[in-house]
Design a protein around this motif. Structure first.
Motif: not given
Length: 233
Positions: A68-96
Motif C-alpha cells: 500500500g505504499s503508493h496508495a498511502l502517498f496518493l491518498q494525501k490529496g486524491l481519492e484512492v481505491m487500493a486492490i490486491d488478490i492477497s487478503a493478507n496484503a490488504i489486511a496490512a494496508c488497512q493496518l497502515r
C-alpha cells in the motif's frame, strides 16, 4: 495460492518475525527480497514510480497494491481505491492506514470508474501471459472515466538471454514470448504454487494497446531496461 507474499507483508507490518522472501524464476536463480522494500516512502521509490504518482489525478485505482505504499502517498490529496488478490496484503494496508483497501481481482471489479489506474512494480506482471493482455486491457478500459489514463510499468528482459555469434538472442522455444516467466516464492519454509508473470517490451505493449483502442506513450525509461507507459482512450 498460499498467499506467502501477503503473509510476509503482514508479518512485517505486525512485527511477527518477518523474514526475506526467496524468489526464483524460470530464467533466474534464487534471490532474496527484503519485505522492507515494499514499505518504502516516496523519497525511496524508483524515479519511474515517483513519476507515475506525480501524474496521477482524480479518482485513482491502485491495482496490485501490495503493502500500500503508493496508495498511502496518493491518498494525501486524491481519492484512492487500493486492490490486491492477497487478503493478507490488504489486511496490512488497512493496518497502515490505507482508507479504501479491498481484496478483489481487478477482472472482477464492477460498478466503479476511475480517472487514473496505476499498475506499478512491473504492472504487466498480473497479465501472466501475452495472450491475456486483451482481457485485461478491455477490463481496464471499462473502469476508466472519459479522459482517464492508465499508468503502467514493465521491463524488456531480452538482456537476460545469451547472445549467439551473430548478436542474436538464444530464446527458449517453449515460450510464446520471451517475457513470459514463471515465478516461485518461498517464505518461512513454505513454497508458493508457481505462477505466471509477464514482462513486456514497450513496442509489444504499444501494439497491444493500439489494437485495443488505446493511445500509448512512453513517459520515461528507467536505468535498467524498465519504462513507464501512459495509456489513454
Amino acid at each position: 495460492m498460499k498467499d506467502l507474499f501477503g503473509k510476509a507483508i503482514l508479518d512485517y507490518q505486525t512485527g511477527n518475525a518477518p523474514e526475506d522472501l526467496i524468489t526464483e524464476t524460470s530464467i533466474s536463480e534464487e534471490d532474496e527480497m527484503s519485505i522492507a522494500y515494499l514499505f518504502r516512502e516516496y523519497k525511496d521509490m524508483p524515479k519511474i514510480e515517483q513519476k507515475a504518482l506525480m501524474m496521477a489525478k482524480g479518482r485513482v485505482l491502485d491495482v496490485g497494491c501490495g503493502a500500500g505504499s503508493h496508495a498511502l502517498f496518493l491518498q494525501k490529496g486524491l481519492e484512492v481505491m487500493a486492490i490486491d488478490i492477497s487478503a493478507n496484503a490488504i489486511a496490512a494496508c488497512q493496518l497502515r492506514g490505507v482508507k479504501n483497501a479491498v481484496c478483489v481481482n481487478v477482472l472482477e471489479l464492477e460498478n466503479e470508474k476511475f480517472d487514473t489506474i496505476i499498475l506499478l512494480m512491473n504492472g504487466t506482471g498480473i497479465f501472466g501471459k501475452l495472450k491475456n493482455i486483451t482481457t485485461y486491457l478491455e477490463k481496464l478500459k471499462s473502469l476508466l472515466n472519459e479522459g482517464g489514463q492508465i499508468l503502467i510499468d514493465s521491463s524488456d528482459i531480452i538482456y537476460m538471454f545469451d547472445e549467439d555469434e551473430d548478436g542474436g538472442k538464444w530464446i527458449p522455444s517453449d515460450a510464446d514470448y520471451y517475457g513470459e516467466v514463471t515465478f516461485t516464492v518461498k517464505y518461512k519454509g513454505e513454497v508458493e504454487d508457481t505462477f505466471d508473470w509477464l514482462y513486456i517490451d514497450y513496442n509489444t505493449l504499444q501494439n497491444a494497446a493500439h489494437s485495443n483502442g488505446f493511445n500509448c506513450e512512453l513517459v520515461m525509461e528507467g536505468e535498467h531496461y524498465d519504462y513507464l507507459a501512459r495509456l489513454t482512450l
